[in-house]
Design a protein around this motif. Structure first.
Motif, PDB file in Angstrom:
ATOM      1  N   THR A  43      -3.182  12.742  74.766  1.00  0.00           N
ATOM      2  CA  THR A  43      -2.918  12.844  76.201  1.00  0.00           C
ATOM      3  C   THR A  43      -3.339  14.192  76.773  1.00  0.00           C
ATOM      4  O   THR A  43      -3.174  14.438  77.970  1.00  0.00           O
ATOM      5  CB  THR A  43      -1.428  12.605  76.505  1.00  0.00           C
TER       6      THR A  43
ATOM      7  N   SER B  94      -6.202  14.988  77.417  1.00  0.00           N
ATOM      8  CA  SER B  94      -7.250  14.731  78.409  1.00  0.00           C
ATOM      9  C   SER B  94      -6.662  14.578  79.816  1.00  0.00           C
ATOM     10  O   SER B  94      -7.343  14.874  80.803  1.00  0.00           O
ATOM     11  CB  SER B  94      -8.065  13.496  78.028  1.00  0.00           C
TER      12      SER B  94
ATOM     13  N   THR C  69     -12.095  10.321  76.608  1.00  0.00           N
ATOM     14  CA  THR C  69     -11.156   9.366  76.033  1.00  0.00           C
ATOM     15  C   THR C  69      -9.802  10.027  75.887  1.00  0.00           C
ATOM     16  O   THR C  69      -9.586  11.172  76.293  1.00  0.00           O
ATOM     17  CB  THR C  69     -11.661   8.840  74.670  1.00  0.00           C
ATOM     18  N   GLY C  70      -8.879   9.289  75.316  1.00  0.00           N
ATOM     19  CA  GLY C  70      -7.517   9.774  75.092  1.00  0.00           C
ATOM     20  C   GLY C  70      -6.738   8.682  74.393  1.00  0.00           C
ATOM     21  O   GLY C  70      -7.300   7.665  73.963  1.00  0.00           O
TER      22      GLY C  70
ATOM     23  N   TRP D  55      -4.679   5.394  73.774  1.00  0.00           N
ATOM     24  CA  TRP D  55      -4.882   4.114  74.453  1.00  0.00           C
ATOM     25  C   TRP D  55      -3.907   3.902  75.609  1.00  0.00           C
ATOM     26  O   TRP D  55      -4.209   3.170  76.570  1.00  0.00           O
ATOM     27  CB  TRP D  55      -4.774   2.949  73.473  1.00  0.00           C
TER      28      TRP D  55
ATOM     29  N   VAL E 243      -5.602   6.045  78.895  1.00  0.00           N
ATOM     30  CA  VAL E 243      -7.026   6.028  79.289  1.00  0.00           C
ATOM     31  C   VAL E 243      -7.208   5.420  80.677  1.00  0.00           C
ATOM     32  O   VAL E 243      -8.048   5.874  81.465  1.00  0.00           O
ATOM     33  CB  VAL E 243      -7.866   5.264  78.234  1.00  0.00           C
ATOM     34  N   GLU E 244      -6.401   4.424  81.007  1.00  0.00           N
ATOM     35  CA  GLU E 244      -6.557   3.733  82.293  1.00  0.00           C
ATOM     36  C   GLU E 244      -6.267   4.630  83.494  1.00  0.00           C
ATOM     37  O   GLU E 244      -6.659   4.313  84.622  1.00  0.00           O
ATOM     38  CB  GLU E 244      -5.639   2.513  82.354  1.00  0.00           C
TER      39      GLU E 244
ATOM     40  N   LEU F 230      -7.193   7.908  83.713  1.00  0.00           N
ATOM     41  CA  LEU F 230      -8.210   8.939  83.855  1.00  0.00           C
ATOM     42  C   LEU F 230      -9.105   8.738  85.087  1.00  0.00           C
ATOM     43  O   LEU F 230      -9.440   9.721  85.764  1.00  0.00           O
ATOM     44  CB  LEU F 230      -9.058   9.036  82.590  1.00  0.00           C
TER      45      LEU F 230
ATOM     46  N   PRO G 246     -13.626   6.644  81.852  1.00  0.00           N
ATOM     47  CA  PRO G 246     -12.960   6.454  80.561  1.00  0.00           C
ATOM     48  C   PRO G 246     -13.841   5.719  79.561  1.00  0.00           C
ATOM     49  O   PRO G 246     -14.608   4.833  79.920  1.00  0.00           O
ATOM     50  CB  PRO G 246     -11.732   5.611  80.919  1.00  0.00           C
TER      51      PRO G 246
ATOM     52  N   GLU H  17     -13.329   3.986  75.651  1.00  0.00           N
ATOM     53  CA  GLU H  17     -12.420   3.670  74.551  1.00  0.00           C
ATOM     54  C   GLU H  17     -13.163   3.891  73.236  1.00  0.00           C
ATOM     55  O   GLU H  17     -13.840   3.004  72.731  1.00  0.00           O
ATOM     56  CB  GLU H  17     -11.907   2.241  74.684  1.00  0.00           C
TER      57      GLU H  17
ATOM     58  N   ALA I 215      -9.232  10.527  70.818  1.00  0.00           N
ATOM     59  CA  ALA I 215      -8.237   9.502  71.135  1.00  0.00           C
ATOM     60  C   ALA I 215      -6.869   9.943  70.597  1.00  0.00           C
ATOM     61  O   ALA I 215      -6.592  11.130  70.444  1.00  0.00           O
ATOM     62  CB  ALA I 215      -8.682   8.161  70.568  1.00  0.00           C
TER      63      ALA I 215
END
Length: 293
Positions: A168, A170, A185-186, A188, A191-192, A194, A201, A203, A216
């Motif tokens: 997190t 990111s 990324t970051g 899961w 990510v939505e 960002l 983003p 994945e 990630a």
């Protein structure tokens, strides 16, 4: 991380044999008497009470390369594994690692193990090879609302050789405006959010976009660290670090990503994150407004 006093490593090896207490006492007393007799005309300097740093890994003690300058931003609620994976690799690469906190007071991590900053925000070096932000969701959200931290991140990140994060972290880089117009990324779970801050983003385990490098969730920190090692020191040095760490994972099962666990399990996981996701969205929208997005 805060360092404990190291063993006597005058020969450069951390496993120097110790002596028993009786021998130590005899030697110490004899040495003290001899020193007193030889220097009766002058006072001995006061012994330092500062802890001695642990020696670097043996392979790097005579490293010909110039030390890397790394700033790691540490904060309460940080995930310890996000920090120590990349930090271990950077240490092997011969890095001077500055743990940057709001103050020098220890910060508590997710494991209830404290990490003591080595410098404050104002003391953070300006000429950086690497700026790195680890993750920890609620702590990251607090950082997204911390204008003093965001200002320092934006200032140092504007001139750092590499701007990086794991998990997190990111979110924090994005809130500081350092990922706007970049792919990243970051974990899961975040990510939505960002794109709300101008980030594209992706994945993936590790994402590089120019001089931005993001990893990630949590364990991706080792993959991230080795990828960063290639950029900093070349593939041979990165492979050597991988061998030192004996990093060749073979998990007992393959359930570590949303794609592998399937929609039913992910729905269950999402249901337990409703409040946290709401807090993340709110912080991201606030950051976007501040950034003029």
């Amino acid at each position: 991380m805060a360092r404990n006093p190291g063993p006597d490593a005058s020969d450069g090896h951390p496993n120097t044999p110790s002596i028993n207490r009786r021998s130590f006492t005899t030697t110490a007393i004899g040495g003290a008497l001899a020193a007193a007799g030889a220097s009766s005309a002058r006072a001995e300097p006061e012994a330092s009470t500062s802890p001695r740093p642990l020696p670097r890994p043996r392979m790097m003690q005579n490293a010909p390369t110039k030390p890397l300058t790394v700033a790691v931003f540490v904060y309460p609620g940080m995930v310890m594994l996000d920090l120590v994976g990349p930090q271990t690799i950077l240490q092997i690469l011969n890095a001077d690692i500055h743990l940057v906190g709001e103050t020098r007071d220890p910060v508590m991590t997710d494991l209830s193990l404290p990490v003591t900053p080595t410098c404050t925000l104002d003391e953070c070096p300006r000429d950086l090879d690497v700026l790195f932000v680890p993750g920890g969701l609620m702590g990251s959200i607090a950082c997204m609302k911390n204008q003093a931290m965001l200002d320092v991140l934006a200032d140092r990140g504007a001139q750092a050789r590499y701007v990086t994060s794991v998990c997190t972290g990111s979110l924090v880089l994005a809130a500081a405006g350092l990922l706007r117009g970049y792919q990243a990324t970051g974990h899961w779970g975040i990510v939505e959010f960002l794109p709300l801050m101008g980030v594209t983003p992706v994945e993936a385990r590790v994402v590089q976009d120019r001089n931005r490098l993001t990893g990630a969730g949590v364990t991706a920190g080792l993959d991230f660290g080795l990828t960063l090692a290639v950029l900093l020191r070349g593939q041979e040095a990165a492979e050597r670090a991988q061998l030192i760490l004996e990093y060749e994972p073979e998990p007992p099962f393959h359930k570590g990503t949303p794609a592998l666990v399937g929609p039913e399990r992910m729905a269950q996981m999402r249901a337990g994150r409703t409040w946290m996701d709401g807090q993340t969205r709110e912080a991201a929208l606030t950051a976007a407004k501040r950034l003029g997005i």
